[in-house]
Design a protein around this motif. Sequence first.
Motif, PDB file in Angstrom:
ATOM      1  N   MET A 192      -1.073  -3.751   7.837  1.00 20.88           N
ATOM      2  CA  MET A 192      -0.118  -2.764   7.383  1.00 20.88           C
ATOM      3  C   MET A 192       0.614  -3.329   6.179  1.00 20.88           C
ATOM      4  O   MET A 192       0.922  -4.494   6.110  1.00 20.88           O
ATOM      5  CB  MET A 192       0.850  -2.459   8.519  1.00 20.88           C
ATOM      6  N   SER A 193       0.910  -2.512   5.200  1.00 22.46           N
ATOM      7  CA  SER A 193       1.592  -2.984   4.004  1.00 22.46           C
ATOM      8  C   SER A 193       3.091  -2.862   4.147  1.00 22.46           C
ATOM      9  O   SER A 193       3.583  -2.042   4.885  1.00 22.46           O
ATOM     10  CB  SER A 193       1.220  -2.188   2.773  1.00 22.46           C
ATOM     11  N   ALA A 194       3.733  -3.667   3.376  1.00 18.64           N
ATOM     12  CA  ALA A 194       5.188  -3.621   3.327  1.00 18.64           C
ATOM     13  C   ALA A 194       5.608  -3.545   1.867  1.00 18.64           C
ATOM     14  O   ALA A 194       5.039  -4.219   1.025  1.00 18.64           O
ATOM     15  CB  ALA A 194       5.778  -4.859   3.973  1.00 18.64           C
ATOM     16  N   VAL A 195       6.580  -2.713   1.561  1.00 21.25           N
ATOM     17  CA  VAL A 195       7.082  -2.593   0.194  1.00 21.25           C
ATOM     18  C   VAL A 195       8.246  -3.542   0.028  1.00 21.25           C
ATOM     19  O   VAL A 195       9.191  -3.537   0.806  1.00 21.25           O
ATOM     20  CB  VAL A 195       7.523  -1.146  -0.119  1.00 21.25           C
ATOM     21  N   ASP A 230       2.635  -5.294  -0.374  1.00 23.07           N
ATOM     22  CA  ASP A 230       1.846  -6.361   0.239  1.00 23.07           C
ATOM     23  C   ASP A 230       0.642  -5.734   0.940  1.00 23.07           C
ATOM     24  O   ASP A 230       0.714  -4.634   1.459  1.00 23.07           O
ATOM     25  CB  ASP A 230       2.664  -7.116   1.284  1.00 23.07           C
ATOM     26  N   GLY A 231      -0.465  -6.441   0.979  1.00 26.24           N
ATOM     27  CA  GLY A 231      -1.634  -5.981   1.722  1.00 26.24           C
ATOM     28  C   GLY A 231      -2.558  -5.124   0.877  1.00 26.24           C
ATOM     29  O   GLY A 231      -2.302  -4.833  -0.284  1.00 26.24           O
ATOM     30  N   CYS A 232      -3.616  -4.664   1.497  1.00 25.56           N
ATOM     31  CA  CYS A 232      -4.659  -3.930   0.788  1.00 25.56           C
ATOM     32  C   CYS A 232      -4.505  -2.420   0.868  1.00 25.56           C
ATOM     33  O   CYS A 232      -5.251  -1.699   0.218  1.00 25.56           O
ATOM     34  CB  CYS A 232      -6.019  -4.316   1.358  1.00 25.56           C
ATOM     35  N   GLY A 292      -7.588   3.593  -1.668  1.00 22.15           N
ATOM     36  CA  GLY A 292      -8.144   4.731  -2.396  1.00 22.15           C
ATOM     37  C   GLY A 292      -9.068   4.340  -3.524  1.00 22.15           C
ATOM     38  O   GLY A 292      -9.866   5.140  -3.993  1.00 22.15           O
ATOM     39  N   LEU A 293      -9.009   3.108  -3.967  1.00 18.06           N
ATOM     40  CA  LEU A 293      -9.860   2.638  -5.059  1.00 18.06           C
ATOM     41  C   LEU A 293     -11.184   2.071  -4.572  1.00 18.06           C
ATOM     42  O   LEU A 293     -12.070   1.786  -5.372  1.00 18.06           O
ATOM     43  CB  LEU A 293      -9.122   1.558  -5.859  1.00 18.06           C
ATOM     44  N   LEU A 294     -11.341   1.905  -3.275  1.00 15.92           N
ATOM     45  CA  LEU A 294     -12.529   1.267  -2.733  1.00 15.92           C
ATOM     46  C   LEU A 294     -13.705   2.222  -2.564  1.00 15.92           C
ATOM     47  O   LEU A 294     -14.820   1.778  -2.315  1.00 15.92           O
ATOM     48  CB  LEU A 294     -12.206   0.611  -1.389  1.00 15.92           C
ATOM     49  N   GLN A 295     -13.498   3.496  -2.694  1.00 15.67           N
ATOM     50  CA  GLN A 295     -14.556   4.490  -2.532  1.00 15.67           C
ATOM     51  C   GLN A 295     -14.776   5.196  -3.857  1.00 15.67           C
ATOM     52  O   GLN A 295     -13.881   5.864  -4.357  1.00 15.67           O
ATOM     53  CB  GLN A 295     -14.159   5.509  -1.442  1.00 15.67           C
TER      54      GLN A 295
END
Length: 73
Positions: A1-4, A11-13, A18-21
Amino acid sequence: MSAVRESGAVDGCAAFAGLLQEERRFAPPADLAANANVTAEAYEQATADRLGFWSEQARRLTWATEPAETLDW
């Protein structure tokens, strides 16, 4: 999970998920397609008979010992 963070950075992926596809297709220039080593017909043959296609491709090579099986992993 990301944290702002306070800086706005993430932080995190998750921010990049959305850029991976990639679904877009880009046609090659006509002169490149006309002179290509592999044509749409080759893709159709490979789809119709995968093992037969690769067996045929292997026969195009010079072997010290020819393969006994196709796609022997």
